[in-house]
Enzyme design. Structure first.
Site, PDB file in Angstrom:
ATOM      1  N   CYS A 152      34.575  45.069  39.144  1.00  0.00           N
ATOM      2  CA  CYS A 152      35.144  43.762  39.503  1.00  0.00           C
ATOM      3  C   CYS A 152      35.886  43.843  40.844  1.00  0.00           C
ATOM      4  CB  CYS A 152      36.095  43.294  38.401  1.00  0.00           C
ATOM      5  SG  CYS A 152      36.936  41.754  38.795  1.00  0.00           S
ATOM      6  N   CYS A 155      39.213  41.867  40.931  1.00  0.00           N
ATOM      7  CA  CYS A 155      40.318  42.525  40.218  1.00  0.00           C
ATOM      8  C   CYS A 155      40.862  43.724  41.012  1.00  0.00           C
ATOM      9  CB  CYS A 155      39.868  43.044  38.859  1.00  0.00           C
ATOM     10  SG  CYS A 155      38.778  41.957  37.964  1.00  0.00           S
ATOM     11  N   ASP A 156      39.981  44.506  41.595  1.00  0.00           N
ATOM     12  CA  ASP A 156      40.398  45.804  42.141  1.00  0.00           C
ATOM     13  C   ASP A 156      40.296  45.912  43.659  1.00  0.00           C
ATOM     14  OD1 ASP A 156      40.841  46.690  39.531  1.00  0.00           O
ATOM     15  OD2 ASP A 156      38.748  47.265  39.294  1.00  0.00           O
TER      16      ASP A 156
END
Ligand code: NAP
Length: 330
Positions: A152, A155-156
């Site tokens: 992701c 997200c990261d």
């Protein structure tokens, strides 16, 4: 959660909860499919509960930008998810954060068991559990998940500002995520096993004109390598000439497709060879009163708008089904 803890009787090995846990419809999964089903079910006056184990939105939450949902030229996945959930809640949809562990189909009604042992009785069940990222199953992938391996970008990606990252895959997800990561990272290598991306033309054009992205064609990743600080390289192989080399990188983002989350689908429901639920055009499975929608269902296009459409269809069909069940079994 509007429930009493009083268990009333035992049926099929399950504890049946008090009467306020007898629903017309239980929706499992709070992505675009499940939330749309919730909107239509509430408008059809079905006593409905939606159970989602994480935050509403499903995979949509992980999209940096959604550009193909009608009415929104640009909207973040998180914002669109919130809009879906708020819309459903304006009709009073009960959304519960919890995990379902089993669906037990029955003749008169179906049973849905939660991880805490609670059981809901329901006339109809809509399963909208979506899919999860496929893994490469190569050395290092599991070991360094969260230490440089990610599924992701939204997200990261933040952790890779001004760093080098490798994106694996050539579909819409890989292209979108590579473009997102190019906004943060110093350099993005896209590793693709063929000489042509699977992604749609608009995304392909954007990838080609993004100076920070370099596509490594005909290339596969055979291992993810790491030191004490996490990932530091990937082992690559050109599938045409078998040349192998190591490419230094700070992170590896893997987008090679999805597997349907079919763990809850009861025995007796037909699946295709890849594990997607086979339904008819009404999203009905092979068990009456059980519907499959969204990315869990076998279909041509996996898009937010298609998932929403499934949710609408299944809820409308379920409304008719519930009405007929109530007329038969009071
Ligand atoms: P996908 O379309 O199935 O693409 C997977 C990519 O990974 C393909 O390029 C495939 O290569 C590659 N791949 C698969 N297995 C591999 C392996 N073992 N090793 C190396 N490469 C491998 O998956 P997706 O991109 O996640 O998309 C899933 C669905 O969601 C699609 O229907 C897509 O259209 C949709 N989606 C749409 C949007 C959008 O419209 N904006 C965004 C995201 C996803 P090959 O090409 O050689 O098969």
């Amino acid at each position: 959660m509007k429930t009493t803890k009083k268990r009333t009787r035992i049926e099929w090995g399950f504890y049946i909860m008090a009467e306020n846990q007898f629903y017309d419809l239980v929706i499992i999964g709070g992505g675009p499919a499940g939330l749309t089903a919730g909107i239509y079910a509430m408008r059809a006056a079905l006593k409905t509960v939606l159970i989602e184990k994480a935050v509403p939105g499903g995979q949509m939450v992980m999209s940096d930008e959604v550009e193909n949902y009608p009415g929104f030229e640009h909207i973040s996945g998180i914002e669109l998810s919130q809009k879906f959930a708020e819309h459903a809640q304006t009709y009073g949809l009960e959304i519960i954060t919890n995990e379902i562990v089993q669906i037990r189909p029955g003749q008169k009604h179906h049973l849905v068991k939660l991880i805490n042992g609670d059981v809901y009785k329901t006339h109809a069940v809509i399963i909208a559990t979506g899919g999860s990222p496929k893994t490469l199953a190569i050395p290092g992938e599991n070991d360094f998940y969260g230490k440089g391996v990610s599924y992701c970008g939204v997200c990261d990606g933040f952790f890779f500002r001004n760093k080098t990252v490798v994106v694996i895959g050539g579909g819409d997800s890989a292209a979108e995520e590579a473009l997102y990561l190019a906004k943060l990272a110093k350099k993005v290598y896209m590793v693709h096993r063929r000489d042509e991306l699977r992604a749609g033309m608009i995304l392909q054009d954007r990838v080609k004109s993004e100076a920070k992205i370099e596509v490594l064609w005909h290339t596969i990743c055979t291992a993810i390598l790491a030191g004490s600080d996490g990932v530091n390289a990937v082992a690559l192989k050109n599938v045409q000439d078998d040349k192998q080399w190591e490419l230094p990188t700070d992170g590896v983002f893997i987008f090679i497709g999805f597997l349907p989350n079919n763990k809850l689908v009861p025995k007796g429901v037909k699946l295709n060879a890849e594990g997607y639920v086979i339904t008819n055009e009404k999203c009905e499975t092979s068990i009456p009163g059980i519907y499959a929608i969204g990315d869990l269902r076998e279909k041509y296009a996996r898009q937010i708008v298609v998932s929403a459409s499934d949710g609408c269809i299944a809820a409308l069909v379920a409304a008719h089904y519930v009405e007929s069940r109530k007329a038969t079994y009071v």
